[in-house]
Design an enzyme around this catalytic site. Sequence first.
Site, short mmCIF file in Angstrom:
data_model
loop_
_atom_site.label_atom_id
_atom_site.label_comp_id
_atom_site.label_asym_id
_atom_site.label_seq_id
_atom_site.Cartn_x
_atom_site.Cartn_y
_atom_site.Cartn_z
N ASN A 212 0.86 -1.19 0.00
CA ASN A 212 0.00 0.00 0.00
C ASN A 212 0.89 1.24 0.00
OD1 ASN A 212 0.40 0.99 2.88
ND2 ASN A 212 -0.21 -1.14 3.23
N ASP A 282 -4.58 -6.50 4.95
CA ASP A 282 -5.75 -7.28 5.40
C ASP A 282 -5.67 -8.72 4.89
OD1 ASP A 282 -7.02 -5.07 6.65
OD2 ASP A 282 -7.62 -4.34 4.67
N LYS A 292 12.01 -16.94 -7.48
CA LYS A 292 11.25 -16.02 -8.31
C LYS A 292 10.42 -16.80 -9.35
CE LYS A 292 11.54 -12.39 -11.70
NZ LYS A 292 12.34 -11.66 -12.67
N PRO A 308 -4.28 -11.77 10.30
CA PRO A 308 -4.97 -11.49 11.57
C PRO A 308 -4.88 -10.00 11.92
CG PRO A 308 -3.26 -13.17 11.86
CD PRO A 308 -3.13 -12.65 10.46
N ASP A 309 -5.91 -9.46 12.56
CA ASP A 309 -5.92 -8.06 12.93
C ASP A 309 -5.07 -7.86 14.20
OD1 ASP A 309 -7.70 -5.49 12.17
OD2 ASP A 309 -7.14 -5.50 14.30
N LYS A 341 -14.79 0.90 13.80
CA LYS A 341 -13.50 0.23 14.06
C LYS A 341 -13.09 0.39 15.53
CE LYS A 341 -12.02 0.72 9.33
NZ LYS A 341 -11.18 1.31 8.31
N LYS A 345 -12.71 -3.08 17.40
CA LYS A 345 -11.35 -3.48 17.80
C LYS A 345 -11.08 -3.19 19.28
CE LYS A 345 -9.71 -2.74 13.10
NZ LYS A 345 -8.53 -2.94 12.26
N1 CTP Z 1 -4.80 -2.92 11.65
C1 CTP Z 1 -4.23 -3.96 12.36
N2 CTP Z 1 -4.08 -5.18 11.76
C2 CTP Z 1 -4.52 -5.40 10.51
C3 CTP Z 1 -5.13 -4.33 9.78
C4 CTP Z 1 -5.26 -3.12 10.38
O1 CTP Z 1 -3.87 -3.77 13.51
N3 CTP Z 1 -4.33 -6.57 9.95
C5 CTP Z 1 -4.91 -1.60 12.32
C6 CTP Z 1 -4.29 -0.45 11.54
O2 CTP Z 1 -2.93 -0.29 11.92
C7 CTP Z 1 -5.13 0.73 11.98
C8 CTP Z 1 -6.48 0.12 12.26
O3 CTP Z 1 -6.28 -1.29 12.42
O4 CTP Z 1 -4.64 1.33 13.15
C9 CTP Z 1 -7.52 0.33 11.19
O5 CTP Z 1 -7.00 -0.14 9.98
P1 CTP Z 1 -7.89 -0.10 8.66
O6 CTP Z 1 -7.10 -0.70 7.53
O7 CTP Z 1 -8.45 1.28 8.49
O8 CTP Z 1 -9.10 -1.01 9.08
P2 CTP Z 1 -9.48 -2.47 8.74
O9 CTP Z 1 -9.85 -3.15 10.02
O10 CTP Z 1 -8.41 -3.14 7.95
O11 CTP Z 1 -10.81 -2.27 7.91
P3 CTP Z 1 -11.06 -1.87 6.36
O12 CTP Z 1 -9.82 -2.27 5.59
O13 CTP Z 1 -12.25 -2.64 5.99
O14 CTP Z 1 -11.31 -0.38 6.33
#
Ligand code: CTP
Length: 401
Positions: A212, A282, A292, A308-309, A341, A345
């Site tokens: 990203n 994500d 490669k 995982p989040d 969120k 979270k």
């Molecule tokens: N985050 C995280 N772990 C992930 C993805 C995101 O801890 N695998 C954290 C990011 O660092 C940020 C927060 O969650 O502080 C929100 O991230 P964002 O990408 O906006 O949210 P998502 O939960 O990924 O939701 P979406 O992509 O659907 O907007």
Amino acid sequence: MQGKRILIGISGGIAAYKVCEVLSALAKQGFEVRAILTQAAQAFITPLTVSTLCRHPAYTDDMFWQATHDRPLHIELGEWADLFVLAPLTANTLAKLVYGMADNLLTNTVLASTCPVLLAPAMNTDMWEQPLVQQNWQAIQTQARMHSLAPSAGVLACDRVGTGRMAEPATILAHIESLLYTKGQRDLVGKHILLSAGGTREFLDPVRFLGNPSTGKMGIALAQAALHRGATVTLVHTLGATLAALPGVRSLAVTSADEMQQALFTCFPDADWIIMAAAVADVKPASYSPEKLPKRSLPSTLSLKPVPDILTALAALKQPHQKLIGFAAQSGDIVAPALEKLQRKKLDAIAANPIDQPDSGFGSESNQAVFLDEQGRKQVVAPCSKLQMAHQLLDFVQALS
Ligand code: CTP
């Protein structure tokens, strides 16, 4: 910040030429800038150079002794300044400061002022490493109004490779911005702040990845702001060694979301505040090829698996004294998804920032946001530098009950 008064004291070292960049940048940003040159400084840069960059005549010892002003010049300048920056600070001027000596305009003005003072020493490595110089450097930092920017290591003008290079102009400018914001308060002393910065990369093979556009600037600004306010800072980042090299910050380089999670889990138990500014993936490719992949073997559709989040996992481990803060980079309505969120979270606060507005979001020098907390507090942050926004977020977290 415009109209703030910054006094720069320049003593005699080759790094004096680098201070010209600081003077120029400050004047262009609308600050009122005045400068004092010691006798030795004038061997390196001229009063004319400094006067031109400041848009105001430079001050020298001749003017001090000739009493050309209504009031004593050191008193007038000392009272005028919101911030005094000594750059470069030589071993000689450092020693004078430690002993409260006042034998020229610069050292007299230090004693006649009460504002915060930012010290940026520069000298040859052997001079810097002399036990007496180190003793003086430690001694001066015990003074509450003195803020330090230690020299870094590199190739010096005397061809030595070692510590002694003055902090870079950008580093000095960031510290100036912080000190004007905090008025020198170190309100985060004793706090350990764990930060994440940058975009993670999820590799398909050694040369291809899902990523990203995050550049990590917001996370670096948070690290600087926290450090300038006296916190202990750990930065887990994807930015490479050079970009994330902030003296005084413990920095851990990672690449993927899994590595970031592992590093954050290791540092988490000792942290008071955890701020996730990183743009974490994500999803990742379902498989990784250590070799490669030739173009002809690339799949036409990519199988993915979820990552995982990290924040959710950290929330499950959180102790009562710890605060967990997330970021939500959004387009369109930024508040509703950020609120969702925050709740999903189990965060203490979240910074929602738009990625579809000019001069904010990924890669930009400035940012804007809406801060939300779990008790319903809401703060709108107007467009400002990322460092300003970092300070405002630290204030917002500080006020969490
Ligand atoms: N985050 C995280 N772990 C992930 C993805 C995101 O801890 N695998 C954290 C990011 O660092 C940020 C927060 O969650 O502080 C929100 O991230 P964002 O990408 O906006 O949210 P998502 O939960 O990924 O939701 P979406 O992509 O659907 O907007």
